[in-house]
Design a protein around this motif. Structure first.
Motif, mmCIF file in Angstrom:
data_model
loop_
_atom_site.group_PDB
_atom_site.id
_atom_site.type_symbol
_atom_site.label_atom_id
_atom_site.label_comp_id
_atom_site.label_asym_id
_atom_site.label_seq_id
_atom_site.Cartn_x
_atom_site.Cartn_y
_atom_site.Cartn_z
ATOM 1 N N TYR A 1 0.871 -1.188 0.000
ATOM 2 C CA TYR A 1 0.000 0.000 0.000
ATOM 3 C C TYR A 1 0.900 1.228 0.000
ATOM 4 O O TYR A 1 1.886 1.276 0.721
ATOM 5 C CB TYR A 1 -0.873 0.072 1.247
ATOM 6 C CG TYR A 1 -1.850 -1.049 1.442
ATOM 7 C CD1 TYR A 1 -1.910 -2.134 0.575
ATOM 8 C CD2 TYR A 1 -2.735 -1.010 2.510
ATOM 9 C CE1 TYR A 1 -2.812 -3.153 0.784
ATOM 10 C CE2 TYR A 1 -3.649 -2.026 2.728
ATOM 11 C CZ TYR A 1 -3.673 -3.101 1.868
ATOM 12 O OH TYR A 1 -4.569 -4.104 2.089
ATOM 13 N N GLU A 2 0.543 2.215 -0.777
ATOM 14 C CA GLU A 2 1.363 3.420 -0.807
ATOM 15 C C GLU A 2 0.730 4.556 -0.033
ATOM 16 O O GLU A 2 1.354 5.208 0.780
ATOM 17 C CB GLU A 2 1.643 3.811 -2.254
ATOM 18 C CG GLU A 2 2.562 2.782 -2.905
ATOM 19 C CD GLU A 2 2.699 2.947 -4.395
ATOM 20 O OE1 GLU A 2 1.862 3.642 -4.986
ATOM 21 O OE2 GLU A 2 3.653 2.375 -4.942
ATOM 22 N N GLU A 3 -0.552 4.786 -0.329
ATOM 23 C CA GLU A 3 -1.278 5.878 0.313
ATOM 24 C C GLU A 3 -2.515 5.305 0.983
ATOM 25 O O GLU A 3 -3.105 4.353 0.468
ATOM 26 C CB GLU A 3 -1.766 6.854 -0.769
ATOM 27 C CG GLU A 3 -0.668 7.592 -1.488
ATOM 28 C CD GLU A 3 -0.164 8.749 -0.662
ATOM 29 O OE1 GLU A 3 -1.005 9.429 -0.039
ATOM 30 O OE2 GLU A 3 1.057 8.964 -0.623
ATOM 31 N N SER B 1 -6.383 4.978 1.567
ATOM 32 C CA SER B 1 -7.543 5.317 0.738
ATOM 33 C C SER B 1 -8.357 6.378 1.476
ATOM 34 O O SER B 1 -8.097 6.674 2.649
ATOM 35 C CB SER B 1 -8.384 4.069 0.499
ATOM 36 O OG SER B 1 -8.980 3.668 1.705
ATOM 37 N N GLN C 1 -9.828 5.308 4.741
ATOM 38 C CA GLN C 1 -8.774 5.108 5.742
ATOM 39 C C GLN C 1 -8.286 6.460 6.275
ATOM 40 O O GLN C 1 -8.138 6.656 7.486
ATOM 41 C CB GLN C 1 -7.611 4.315 5.135
ATOM 42 C CG GLN C 1 -8.000 2.866 4.806
ATOM 43 C CD GLN C 1 -7.080 2.187 3.811
ATOM 44 O OE1 GLN C 1 -6.053 2.739 3.409
ATOM 45 N NE2 GLN C 1 -7.453 0.983 3.387
ATOM 46 N N THR D 1 -17.973 -1.159 -1.615
ATOM 47 C CA THR D 1 -17.007 -2.249 -1.687
ATOM 48 C C THR D 1 -15.704 -1.781 -2.338
ATOM 49 O O THR D 1 -15.730 -0.981 -3.263
ATOM 50 C CB THR D 1 -17.579 -3.381 -2.560
ATOM 51 O OG1 THR D 1 -18.748 -3.856 -1.939
ATOM 52 C CG2 THR D 1 -16.594 -4.521 -2.704
ATOM 53 N N GLY E 1 -11.468 -0.082 0.851
ATOM 54 C CA GLY E 1 -10.415 -0.281 1.842
ATOM 55 C C GLY E 1 -10.887 -0.163 3.285
ATOM 56 O O GLY E 1 -10.141 0.267 4.168
ATOM 57 N N LYS E 2 -12.114 -0.590 3.525
ATOM 58 C CA LYS E 2 -12.666 -0.441 4.878
ATOM 59 C C LYS E 2 -11.926 -1.291 5.913
ATOM 60 O O LYS E 2 -11.808 -0.895 7.063
ATOM 61 C CB LYS E 2 -14.161 -0.810 4.868
ATOM 62 C CG LYS E 2 -14.997 0.206 4.096
ATOM 63 C CD LYS E 2 -16.489 -0.059 4.250
ATOM 64 C CE LYS E 2 -16.970 -1.251 3.460
ATOM 65 N NZ LYS E 2 -16.938 -1.064 2.001
ATOM 66 N N THR E 3 -11.433 -2.442 5.510
ATOM 67 C CA THR E 3 -10.804 -3.323 6.500
ATOM 68 C C THR E 3 -9.647 -2.621 7.211
ATOM 69 O O THR E 3 -9.593 -2.580 8.447
ATOM 70 C CB THR E 3 -10.293 -4.614 5.832
ATOM 71 O OG1 THR E 3 -11.271 -5.063 4.910
ATOM 72 C CG2 THR E 3 -10.014 -5.684 6.861
ATOM 73 N N ALA E 4 -8.735 -2.061 6.439
ATOM 74 C CA ALA E 4 -7.597 -1.386 7.078
ATOM 75 C C ALA E 4 -8.058 -0.138 7.826
ATOM 76 O O ALA E 4 -7.438 0.257 8.818
ATOM 77 C CB ALA E 4 -6.545 -1.012 6.030
ATOM 78 N N ASP F 1 -11.975 -11.661 -2.351
ATOM 79 C CA ASP F 1 -10.991 -10.740 -2.912
ATOM 80 C C ASP F 1 -9.874 -11.538 -3.580
ATOM 81 O O ASP F 1 -8.964 -12.009 -2.924
ATOM 82 C CB ASP F 1 -10.439 -9.867 -1.783
ATOM 83 C CG ASP F 1 -9.463 -8.830 -2.300
ATOM 84 O OD1 ASP F 1 -9.410 -8.611 -3.526
ATOM 85 O OD2 ASP F 1 -8.751 -8.242 -1.474
ATOM 86 N N ARG G 1 -9.862 -5.083 -8.954
ATOM 87 C CA ARG G 1 -9.343 -4.875 -7.603
ATOM 88 C C ARG G 1 -8.041 -4.098 -7.678
ATOM 89 O O ARG G 1 -7.247 -4.265 -8.595
ATOM 90 C CB ARG G 1 -9.068 -6.209 -6.891
ATOM 91 C CG ARG G 1 -10.283 -7.059 -6.696
ATOM 92 C CD ARG G 1 -11.342 -6.380 -5.869
ATOM 93 N NE ARG G 1 -11.262 -6.686 -4.449
ATOM 94 C CZ ARG G 1 -12.171 -6.271 -3.580
ATOM 95 N NH1 ARG G 1 -13.179 -5.519 -3.957
ATOM 96 N NH2 ARG G 1 -12.053 -6.590 -2.310
HETATM 97 P P1 ADP Z 1 -13.796 -3.052 1.378
HETATM 98 O O1 ADP Z 1 -13.905 -3.757 2.699
HETATM 99 O O2 ADP Z 1 -14.063 -1.600 1.464
HETATM 100 O O3 ADP Z 1 -14.575 -3.729 0.297
HETATM 101 P P2 ADP Z 1 -11.107 -4.055 1.454
HETATM 102 O O4 ADP Z 1 -10.692 -3.609 2.793
HETATM 103 O O5 ADP Z 1 -11.486 -5.490 1.297
HETATM 104 O O6 ADP Z 1 -12.280 -3.146 0.910
HETATM 105 O O7 ADP Z 1 -9.950 -3.658 0.418
HETATM 106 C C1 ADP Z 1 -10.073 -3.890 -0.961
HETATM 107 C C2 ADP Z 1 -8.719 -4.177 -1.582
HETATM 108 O O8 ADP Z 1 -7.913 -3.010 -1.580
HETATM 109 C C3 ADP Z 1 -7.925 -5.239 -0.844
HETATM 110 O O9 ADP Z 1 -7.280 -6.044 -1.814
HETATM 111 C C4 ADP Z 1 -6.915 -4.451 -0.037
HETATM 112 O O10 ADP Z 1 -5.744 -5.198 0.195
HETATM 113 C C5 ADP Z 1 -6.652 -3.266 -0.953
HETATM 114 N N1 ADP Z 1 -6.290 -2.033 -0.226
HETATM 115 C C6 ADP Z 1 -6.850 -1.553 0.911
HETATM 116 N N2 ADP Z 1 -6.267 -0.394 1.270
HETATM 117 C C7 ADP Z 1 -5.332 -0.127 0.346
HETATM 118 C C8 ADP Z 1 -4.403 0.936 0.159
HETATM 119 N N3 ADP Z 1 -4.321 1.960 1.012
HETATM 120 N N4 ADP Z 1 -3.580 0.877 -0.918
HETATM 121 C C9 ADP Z 1 -3.672 -0.164 -1.797
HETATM 122 N N5 ADP Z 1 -4.525 -1.194 -1.676
HETATM 123 C C10 ADP Z 1 -5.346 -1.174 -0.617
#
Ligand code: ADP
Ligand code: MG
Length: 563
Positions: free
Chosen positions: A26-28, A30, A33, A52, A55-58, A310, A338
């Motif tokens: 990951y660079e930046e 989302s 986030q 969807t 990037g909600k998980t992080a 994913d 993706r």
């Molecule tokens: P959501 O829950 O919103 O559907 P996810 O958290 O599953 O999204 O993330 C979707 C994809 O994006 C995953 O493959 C994750 O690894 C990737 N991802 C999440 N945050 C970043 C980021 N900051 N930079 C690049 N890829 C990211």
């Protein structure tokens, strides 16, 4: 441009977390986030609304990891997710982001796996529990104190959890966690049921809303095709001939439809499998792993089974059955494209579903262009292209190894080089139609399929209704016509035994010693399966297969009398 380390480093996260995140590529951060992390770190309750793939998980995992006290070996954070797949995915993400934080333990808790080991993992010091609501409630019934140390609660995909009927379970879980907790809720939509939960269980929540759903949708090339309901499988088979895909997910509405389409694809030689709620959990995980590593190329899934899935290899999403609402359309096509990759999404629309197409276009703010089924010429061109590219590397070197043999064969047979090469081509292409007339015979254009709108008749509506029948109906349906020289055989093993068409195909190929094209259609029903086999040599074949076992059970294949 911001500096290279800009985003994540500026977020006030523990350097070990930032390092692990950067190491995943990951660079930046989302948008979700960027906005959520400071709010969660500051201890506020929060409602996050985002589509969807944003990037909600992080967005919740990183600040929660930051808050965990690693020295305390008790549950501190609970994440609720609608399905087993999603729970596993979130748990895996936590482990990835915690790679440089020794002592962090994550446990995934979901149905379909034994409860004992899950409970032990929680008691043995997992700080982070990722769970589906149903199974977590089962644990609470055994041990009402199991969540008494939780300080952080996340509801991921809250709207989906309610759609799946988890409302009551959520209430039980809220009551089992100390009221002093911090609560974060993520949802793609905020219907009144979600707002009411938030009012009752969150304290002065901050709102974060990410509207840029175009972000996920723009990288995806979308099109729709008009087809009759009873022509969907032939339409899919024809589309696959010309679409250049890496991995593909096909969405259908019912479990039975996952089995039917997967069987049809396998019969054509595709590496395909079904993914639905009836398939045992470990088998489902295997399917997803196989799609990831290329042992499978096509997964035919229901929405629930594919939730949150994913797999970066996915280049195509086929919406074989219409999604129930525009949100699930966006969710589905978010399975491709993706992480900024290009993707392609096709939607099959039956005449009665045109209105839903318009709703989808209105909600996503995008036109979904109409495409046509490829005609015989396009199918032929694609086949020749594939043949050409499979031969290209051989042309460069085969002469050295097989040139002399070729000379000898032309001499022995007394034929021209062209005659011999043609014979070899016929042999190598195994009866595949490779001239226009043959392709046309093989794929007669079904009236109405791909035809302009005006040409459609009432017939389509009737066809569609038969497709809506429940499983009982389908099982009673008239048998499909048999090809010349084939008979149908029956086994009492079916989907409820965990059988998929490919298991049957594999067993019969391996133990029966048949060529793949000797086996016709395989239909897996709930409580039985039908396989089309050559009549010639059938008795011998059945004797060979006498002791064959599939999924641990005796196959006991018998000739099936249709009358
Ligand atoms: P959501 O829950 O919103 O559907 P996810 O958290 O599953 O999204 O993330 C979707 C994809 O994006 C995953 O493959 C994750 O690894 C990737 N991802 C999440 N945050 C970043 C980021 N900051 N930079 C690049 N890829 C990211
Ligand atoms: Mg998610």
């Amino acid at each position: 441009m911001t500096q290279e380390t800009g985003g994540f480093a500026a977020l006030d996260l523990n350097p070990n977390i930032v390092a692990a995140v950067l190491a995943t590529g990951y660079e930046e951060p989302s948008a979700i986030q960027q906005q959520s992390i400071p709010i969660i770190l500051a201890g506020h309750d929060m409602i996050g609304q985002a589509q969807t793939g944003t990037g909600k998980t992080a967005a919740f995992a990183l600040p929660i990891l930051n808050k965990i006290d690693v020295s305390k070996r008790e549950p501190q954070a609970l994440i609720l997710a609608p399905t087993r797949e999603l729970a596993l995915q979130v748990a895996t993400a936590f482990e990835t982001y915690a790679k440089q934080m020794p002592g962090v333990n994550v446990v995934a808790v979901y149905g379909g796996a034994p409860m004992g080991p899950q409970l032990r993992a929680i008691r043995n010091g997992a700080q982070i529990v990722v769970a589906t609501p149903g199974r977590l409630c089962d644990h609470l019934r055994r041990d009402e104190k199991v969540l008494s140390t939780v300080q952080y609660l996340v509801l991921d995909e809250a709207d989906e959890m309610l759609k799946l009927g988890f409302m009551d379970d959520l209430e039980v879980i809220f009551d089992a966690i100390p009221a002093t907790r911090q609560t974060v809720l993520f949802s793609a939509t905020l219907p009144s049921s979600i707002r009411s939960i938030a009012e009752r269980h969150l304290r002065e929540p901050k709102h974060v809303k990410i509207q840029s759903k175009t972000q996920t949708v723009t990288a995806i090339d979308q099109a729709h095709l008009m087809v009759h309901a009873d022509q969907k499988i032939p339409a899919v088979l024809r589309l696959l001939e010309v679409e250049e895909f890496d991995a593909l997910i096909a969405f259908v509405r019912t479990k039975q439809a996952t089995l039917d389409l997967a069987a049809a694809l396998e019969a054509k030689g595709y590496k395909a499998a079904a993914l639905n709620g009836d398939i045992a959990q470990n088998q489902r995980e295997r399917v997803i792993e196989s799609l990831k590593d290329g042992r499978l190329d096509i997964v035919v899934a229901t929405d629930v089974a594919a939730r949150g899935l994913d797999v970066p290899r996915i280049t195509h999403v086929f919406n074989v059955d219409m999604p129930y609402d525009p949100e699930s359309y966006v969710h589905r096509i978010g399975r491709t494209g993706r992480a900024g990759r290009d993707g392609r999404a096709l939607l099959l629309v039956t005449p009665r579903e045109r209105r839903m197409l318009q709703v989808i276009e209105r909600v996503t703010g995008q036109k979904v262009a109409e495409a046509r089924l490829p005609n015989a010429q396009a199918v032929l061109d694609a086949r020749i292209k594939k043949l050409t590219s499979s031969l290209a590397p051989l042309v460069a070197e085969a002469e050295a190894t097989h040139g002399e043999l070729f000379d000898r064969l032309t001499a022995d047979l007394g034929c021209s080089a062209r005659a011999l090469a043609s014979a070899l081509l016929r042999k190598a292409t195994n009866g595949q139609a490779l001239d226009l007339a043959a392709v046309e015979r093989e794929q007669p254009l079904v009236p109405g399929v791909g035809a302009p709108r005006g040409e459609r008749t009432e017939r389509s509506d009737r066809g569609e209704r038969s497709d809506r029948g429940d499983r009982g109906d389908r099982e009673r349906r008239a048998p499909l016509p048999l090809a010349e020289g084939r008979v149908r055989c029956r086994t009492a093993l079916g989907a409820r035994d965990g059988i998929a068409a490919k298991n049957l195909l594999g067993a019969i190929l391996n133990e029966g010693g048949l060529a793949r094209d000797a086996i016709g259609r395989i239909q897996v029903r709930d409580s039985f399966s039908l396989v089309e086999l050559p009549e010639d040599g059938l008795e011998k074949l059945l004797t060979k297969l006498k002791d064959t076992r599939v999924a641990g059970k005796q196959l006991k294949l018998r000739r099936y009398r249709e009358d």
